[in-house]
Structures are given as C-alpha cells and as structure tokens.
Design a protein around this motif. Structure first.
Motif, PDB file in Angstrom:
ATOM      1  N   HIS A 219      41.268  46.818  37.017  1.00 59.08           N
ATOM      2  CA  HIS A 219      41.172  46.280  35.648  1.00 59.08           C
ATOM      3  C   HIS A 219      42.068  45.041  35.511  1.00 59.08           C
ATOM      4  O   HIS A 219      41.690  44.051  34.901  1.00 59.08           O
ATOM      5  CB  HIS A 219      41.591  47.343  34.627  1.00 59.08           C
ATOM      6  CG  HIS A 219      40.684  48.530  34.626  1.00 59.08           C
ATOM      7  ND1 HIS A 219      39.643  48.661  33.742  1.00 59.08           N
ATOM      8  CD2 HIS A 219      40.644  49.624  35.417  1.00 59.08           C
ATOM      9  CE1 HIS A 219      39.005  49.806  33.992  1.00 59.08           C
ATOM     10  NE2 HIS A 219      39.601  50.401  35.000  1.00 59.08           N
ATOM     11  N   ALA A 220      43.264  45.133  36.095  1.00 55.74           N
ATOM     12  CA  ALA A 220      44.186  43.993  36.051  1.00 55.74           C
ATOM     13  C   ALA A 220      43.578  42.820  36.810  1.00 55.74           C
ATOM     14  O   ALA A 220      43.610  41.668  36.361  1.00 55.74           O
ATOM     15  CB  ALA A 220      45.525  44.388  36.665  1.00 55.74           C
ATOM     16  N   ARG A 221      42.960  43.145  37.969  1.00 54.08           N
ATOM     17  CA  ARG A 221      42.328  42.095  38.775  1.00 54.08           C
ATOM     18  C   ARG A 221      41.202  41.423  37.989  1.00 54.08           C
ATOM     19  O   ARG A 221      41.027  40.227  38.023  1.00 54.08           O
ATOM     20  CB  ARG A 221      41.769  42.722  40.056  1.00 54.08           C
ATOM     21  CG  ARG A 221      42.189  41.954  41.291  1.00 54.08           C
ATOM     22  CD  ARG A 221      41.659  42.605  42.550  1.00 54.08           C
ATOM     23  NE  ARG A 221      42.579  43.594  43.087  1.00 54.08           N
ATOM     24  CZ  ARG A 221      42.217  44.797  43.553  1.00 54.08           C
ATOM     25  NH1 ARG A 221      40.967  45.174  43.532  1.00 54.08           N
ATOM     26  NH2 ARG A 221      43.116  45.614  44.038  1.00 54.08           N
ATOM     27  N   ARG A 222      40.454  42.251  37.272  1.00 58.42           N
ATOM     28  CA  ARG A 222      39.327  41.686  36.523  1.00 58.42           C
ATOM     29  C   ARG A 222      39.820  40.777  35.400  1.00 58.42           C
ATOM     30  O   ARG A 222      39.236  39.735  35.126  1.00 58.42           O
ATOM     31  CB  ARG A 222      38.448  42.794  35.940  1.00 58.42           C
ATOM     32  CG  ARG A 222      37.177  42.199  35.349  1.00 58.42           C
ATOM     33  CD  ARG A 222      36.171  43.239  35.067  1.00 58.42           C
ATOM     34  NE  ARG A 222      36.470  43.950  33.847  1.00 58.42           N
ATOM     35  CZ  ARG A 222      35.560  44.369  33.001  1.00 58.42           C
ATOM     36  NH1 ARG A 222      34.291  44.164  33.245  1.00 58.42           N
ATOM     37  NH2 ARG A 222      35.888  45.011  31.927  1.00 58.42           N
ATOM     38  N   LEU A 223      40.913  41.173  34.773  1.00 59.49           N
ATOM     39  CA  LEU A 223      41.476  40.343  33.702  1.00 59.49           C
ATOM     40  C   LEU A 223      41.895  38.984  34.270  1.00 59.49           C
ATOM     41  O   LEU A 223      41.565  37.924  33.726  1.00 59.49           O
ATOM     42  CB  LEU A 223      42.672  41.068  33.062  1.00 59.49           C
ATOM     43  CG  LEU A 223      43.313  40.357  31.883  1.00 59.49           C
ATOM     44  CD1 LEU A 223      42.324  40.293  30.716  1.00 59.49           C
ATOM     45  CD2 LEU A 223      44.585  41.084  31.434  1.00 59.49           C
ATOM     46  N   ARG A 224      42.574  39.038  35.424  1.00 63.18           N
ATOM     47  CA  ARG A 224      43.006  37.781  36.068  1.00 63.18           C
ATOM     48  C   ARG A 224      41.782  36.923  36.418  1.00 63.18           C
ATOM     49  O   ARG A 224      41.730  35.730  36.141  1.00 63.18           O
ATOM     50  CB  ARG A 224      43.808  38.125  37.331  1.00 63.18           C
ATOM     51  CG  ARG A 224      44.352  36.927  38.092  1.00 63.18           C
ATOM     52  CD  ARG A 224      44.602  37.270  39.539  1.00 63.18           C
ATOM     53  NE  ARG A 224      43.367  37.688  40.203  1.00 63.18           N
ATOM     54  CZ  ARG A 224      43.319  38.360  41.351  1.00 63.18           C
ATOM     55  NH1 ARG A 224      44.423  38.715  41.967  1.00 63.18           N
ATOM     56  NH2 ARG A 224      42.169  38.691  41.901  1.00 63.18           N
ATOM     57  N   ASP A 225      40.752  37.569  36.992  1.00 62.84           N
ATOM     58  CA  ASP A 225      39.547  36.835  37.389  1.00 62.84           C
ATOM     59  C   ASP A 225      38.832  36.229  36.184  1.00 62.84           C
ATOM     60  O   ASP A 225      38.320  35.119  36.254  1.00 62.84           O
ATOM     61  CB  ASP A 225      38.575  37.756  38.130  1.00 62.84           C
ATOM     62  CG  ASP A 225      39.027  38.003  39.559  1.00 62.84           C
ATOM     63  OD1 ASP A 225      40.025  37.388  39.960  1.00 62.84           O
ATOM     64  OD2 ASP A 225      38.384  38.819  40.242  1.00 62.84           O
ATOM     65  N   SER A 226      38.788  36.980  35.080  1.00 59.79           N
ATOM     66  CA  SER A 226      38.107  36.454  33.877  1.00 59.79           C
ATOM     67  C   SER A 226      38.757  35.163  33.430  1.00 59.79           C
ATOM     68  O   SER A 226      38.081  34.201  33.064  1.00 59.79           O
ATOM     69  CB  SER A 226      38.202  37.435  32.715  1.00 59.79           C
ATOM     70  OG  SER A 226      37.562  38.598  33.035  1.00 59.79           O
ATOM     71  N   VAL A 227      40.105  35.147  33.479  1.00 61.26           N
ATOM     72  CA  VAL A 227      40.812  33.939  33.029  1.00 61.26           C
ATOM     73  C   VAL A 227      40.577  32.800  34.018  1.00 61.26           C
ATOM     74  O   VAL A 227      40.171  31.700  33.633  1.00 61.26           O
ATOM     75  CB  VAL A 227      42.330  34.232  32.867  1.00 61.26           C
ATOM     76  CG1 VAL A 227      43.082  32.960  32.515  1.00 61.26           C
ATOM     77  CG2 VAL A 227      42.548  35.305  31.808  1.00 61.26           C
ATOM     78  N   THR A 228      40.762  33.073  35.324  1.00 61.72           N
ATOM     79  CA  THR A 228      40.663  31.965  36.286  1.00 61.72           C
ATOM     80  C   THR A 228      39.228  31.438  36.397  1.00 61.72           C
ATOM     81  O   THR A 228      39.004  30.234  36.339  1.00 61.72           O
ATOM     82  CB  THR A 228      41.174  32.368  37.690  1.00 61.72           C
ATOM     83  OG1 THR A 228      40.556  33.589  38.041  1.00 61.72           O
ATOM     84  CG2 THR A 228      42.663  32.545  37.729  1.00 61.72           C
ATOM     85  N   TRP A 229      38.250  32.348  36.494  1.00 60.84           N
ATOM     86  CA  TRP A 229      36.871  31.877  36.623  1.00 60.84           C
ATOM     87  C   TRP A 229      36.364  31.292  35.316  1.00 60.84           C
ATOM     88  O   TRP A 229      35.513  30.396  35.322  1.00 60.84           O
ATOM     89  CB  TRP A 229      35.953  32.991  37.125  1.00 60.84           C
ATOM     90  CG  TRP A 229      36.180  33.267  38.582  1.00 60.84           C
ATOM     91  CD1 TRP A 229      36.858  34.323  39.101  1.00 60.84           C
ATOM     92  CD2 TRP A 229      35.794  32.459  39.689  1.00 60.84           C
ATOM     93  NE1 TRP A 229      36.908  34.233  40.473  1.00 60.84           N
ATOM     94  CE2 TRP A 229      36.260  33.096  40.861  1.00 60.84           C
ATOM     95  CE3 TRP A 229      35.108  31.249  39.819  1.00 60.84           C
ATOM     96  CZ2 TRP A 229      36.051  32.582  42.145  1.00 60.84           C
ATOM     97  CZ3 TRP A 229      34.903  30.731  41.091  1.00 60.84           C
ATOM     98  CH2 TRP A 229      35.372  31.385  42.230  1.00 60.84           C
TER      99      TRP A 229
ATOM    100  N   ILE B 286      29.281  32.693  38.160  1.00 70.11           N
ATOM    101  CA  ILE B 286      30.660  32.186  38.207  1.00 70.11           C
ATOM    102  C   ILE B 286      31.595  33.116  37.418  1.00 70.11           C
ATOM    103  O   ILE B 286      32.618  33.570  37.909  1.00 70.11           O
ATOM    104  CB  ILE B 286      30.738  30.757  37.616  1.00 70.11           C
ATOM    105  CG1 ILE B 286      29.937  29.776  38.473  1.00 70.11           C
ATOM    106  CG2 ILE B 286      32.196  30.294  37.496  1.00 70.11           C
ATOM    107  CD1 ILE B 286      29.702  28.417  37.827  1.00 70.11           C
ATOM    108  N   ARG B 287      31.232  33.424  36.183  1.00 65.33           N
ATOM    109  CA  ARG B 287      32.175  34.137  35.289  1.00 65.33           C
ATOM    110  C   ARG B 287      32.043  35.650  35.329  1.00 65.33           C
ATOM    111  O   ARG B 287      32.900  36.375  34.860  1.00 65.33           O
ATOM    112  CB  ARG B 287      31.985  33.646  33.845  1.00 65.33           C
ATOM    113  CG  ARG B 287      32.384  32.203  33.617  1.00 65.33           C
ATOM    114  CD  ARG B 287      32.405  31.835  32.155  1.00 65.33           C
ATOM    115  NE  ARG B 287      31.107  31.962  31.514  1.00 65.33           N
ATOM    116  CZ  ARG B 287      30.782  32.915  30.633  1.00 65.33           C
ATOM    117  NH1 ARG B 287      31.671  33.807  30.247  1.00 65.33           N
ATOM    118  NH2 ARG B 287      29.568  32.953  30.099  1.00 65.33           N
TER     119      ARG B 287
END
Ligand SMILES: NC(=O)c1ccc[n+]([C@@H]2O[C@H](COP(=O)([O-])OP(=O)(O)OC[C@H]3O[C@@H](n4cnc5c(N)ncnc54)[C@H](OP(=O)(O)O)[C@@H]3O)[C@@H](O)[C@H]2O)c1
Length: 326
Positions: free
Chosen positions: A15-25, A257-258
């Motif tokens: 979940h933390a990884r997904r949050l980080r990915d949502s912001v970066t992507w 992408i997102r």
C-alpha cells in the motif's frame, strides 16, 4: 463451542509502495511519451481485440514506446499485417489467433504466450462486442445475452485468471479491463452489452481489493462513445459526439502510466451523480430519449429490415404497448 478464528497479518508495504507510485507516476504523466516509454520499455503486453479500433491503435503506441506487443483477435491476417508492419519499423510484435469467446482458446493462448515470452506484464482485455437491441425485441433472443457474456465477461476473466499466477510470482502486473460509460448511465437498447460489462466491472472491483498486496493493479476503462468500427453500424451515432480513436489510445496510455483504479469521463460522473441525486429525473430524461429515437436508425429510416433486431419495426415502443394491453 465455536472454534478460534485465526486472523491474518496484513502486509501494508504494497500500500505504501502504491502511494509512492501514484505520486511519482502522476507527476511523470505530465510528460506522456517519456513516461510511457519508462513504464513499458522491455515489458510484454498482451492486447486482446488488437485487429481493429482501440486495440490496434494502442498496439502501435506501445510498440513504439519499447514494449513487446502480443496481438490477439480472430482475424489473423489483419493481426499478422499489423505485427509485420510494426516489425518492419523495428519494433517487437507478435500475432496470435484466438477466439476469446472460446474458453479453451483463452487457455491455449495464455499457455502459448507464456511459453514463448516467459511472462505478460500488462494485459489489456479489450476484445469486445456490443449489441444494440431493446429488451422487447430480445424476448426470443436469449442467446444475445449469452454471447456477450461469453466474450465480454467470461473470456476476459478467463485470460486474466490464466495470467494472474505468473503476475503474482513476479510480484507485479497490470490488468486493464475495458468497459463503457454505458454502465454509468444505463443507456437504453444495450441491456445485453451493459450486463456483460457490469459483470466485468464487479469482478474487477473485487480483484482490485483482493490482489493489491500481490503487486497486481487493475484499471477499469469507462470509455465514452469512441469513433471505431464497433459503432459504425449504428447510424445514429454519426450525429453524436464521440471520442476519436487517437484520444482513446492516449487514454489507454495514460492508464498504463498512472495505473488508476478507473478512467472515467466527466459525463460518466455526471450520469452517476444524476442517478444517485435525482434518480427519477434521470430516468425521465433517458426514457423520453428512448421513446423518441427509433429502434432502427439507418439513413432515411424508411422501415427497412433492422440491422440490430432483424425485425421491421417502425417504432421502438409499439410492441411494449401491445404487451401491456394499453
Ligand atoms: N467504440 C466505442 O464506442 C466503445 C465505447 C465503450 C467501450 N468500448 C469497448 O472498447 C473495446 C474495443 O472496442 P472498439 O471500439 O475498438 O471496437 P472494434 O474496432 O470493433 O474492435 C473490437 C475488437 O475485438 C475483437 N473481437 C471481437 N470478438 C472477438 C472474439 N470473439 N475473440 C477475440 N477477439 C474478438 C475484434 O477482432 P476480430 O473480429 O478480428 O476477432 C476487434 O479487434 C471493446 O471492449 C468495447 O466494448 C467501445
């Protein structure tokens, strides 16, 4: 005495990884060509319904961005031509014939692509068919409902189910299921089609919640009307605003992408809002429109044989009135 229930320990890291990915992507998506290349370069993407319309356009875009695209549909010559033209341009593309409405064919397809490419990173469940026919003209045509379910629902999830174990094993995957804005506004005359897409949506929503921690993302695409061969036989759509194929492809690329849970249009959100906030007003508007627009809509509307129903009705509402005895 009731046995003790052993609760699982949740893994919150994904979940933390997904949050980080949502912001970066999300930030990277402002530079779409660069972001798409970064997302798909070296990845294997299986696209169903790649012989035409949205699927064919997406195939070219992803191949140009560095993906190995696996194209599937029934029209093998068209797929082979597309794959050959992509390879001539220096990209990686392979054609596979499959009938997604045939579950054994789905199994064979997945087995073959896994054998030949070792993995599928992104699955685009895009193959689909639509039937425009009122319920009152479908009373003797239950097979309409079965046919669309077979392709739009059972076939799509059969391919996904075949690929999920390998995606779990590699700890990553993206499954994109193509749906329609119709499920948000209940567009009349598409009960069979919408039923099948609703089923696909229900499965996808459960899958999103069940498989998030395994690294698999799911995206639902609620496309509006798109100017592709699918809508060509329905002449009334010549008069409706529709998304261009190019924009539909860009939409899909943005989803890749997102990895959002869902891609929706403002019209889709508005329709849902109306359904929940002013349900009877929404129903009044849509039903009035339904009664005004004839079942058949070809150039001139002269009451020739109906390409949708096979009937010869002058009006869409008459059989219903007869049945109710009014
Ligand atoms: N166009 C729209 O307005 C619109 C709106 C909302 C959602 N969508 C959805 O978008 C997706 C793509 O549609 P499109 O507009 O690009 O339509 P399209 O140009 O008609 O393409 C449909 C694709 O599905 C394939 N297909 C159909 N039956 C198949 C089967 N039994 N097995 C394998 N492949 C099959 C077709 O290839 P073969 O015939 O060669 O098999 C074709 O490649 C569909 O899921 C559709 O429901 C479209």
């Amino acid at each position: 005495m009731a046995g003790k229930i052993k609760l699982g320990v949740p893994n919150l890291l994904p979940h933390a990884r997904r949050l980080r990915d949502s912001v970066t992507w999300g930030m990277r998506s402002r530079l779409p060509s660069w972001a798409l290349r970064k997302r798909v370069d070296g990845k294997v993407v299986l696209i169903t319904g790649a012989s035409s319309g949205i699927g064919a356009g997406v195939a070219r875009e992803l191949a140009e961005a560095g993906a190995t695209v696996l194209l599937t549909a029934r029209s093998i010559e068209t797929l082979q031509d597309l794959a050959a033209s992509l390879r001539d341009d220096g990209y990686q593309a392979f054609a596979y014939r499959s009938d997604i409405a045939d579950l054994d064919d789905c199994d064979r397809l997945c087995q073959k692509v896994l054998e030949e490419h070792g993995k599928v990173d992104i699955l685009i469940n895009n193959a689909g068919r639509s039937i425009r026919r009122s319920i009152i003209y479908s009373l003797e045509r239950f097979h309409d409902y079965q046919r669309v379910m077979q392709l739009n629902y059972f076939g799509a999830i059969r391919v996904a189910i075949n690929l999920i174990p390998q995606m779990i094993e590699q700890g990553e995957g993206h499954i994109i299921n193509v749906s329609t804005v119709g499920v948000q506004n209940g567009v009349p005359r598409f009960s069979a089609y919408l039923g099948s897409k609703c089923a696909l949506e229900g499965w996808t929503m459960a899958a999103q919640n069940e498989l998030l921690h395994t690294g698999i993302s799911f995206t639902l695409m609620n496309y509006p009307l798109v100017r592709t061969p699918m809508i060509a036989p329905t002449r009334i759509y010549d008069y409706f605003p529709a998304m261009s194929e190019k924009k539909a492809v860009a939409w899909m690329c943005d989803a890749i992408i997102r990895r959002p849970k869902r891609m929706v249009t403002p019209f889709g959100l508005f329709s849902l809002g109306m359904y929940y906030v002013l349900p009877k007003t929404a129903e009044f508007i849509v039903n009035t429109g339904y009664q005004i627009v004839p079942e058949k809509f070809s150039s001139g509307n002269k009451g020739t044989r109906n390409e949708a129903t096979g009937d010869n009705p002058a009006s869409n509402v008459r059989p219903m009135r007869k049945r109710s005895g009014s």
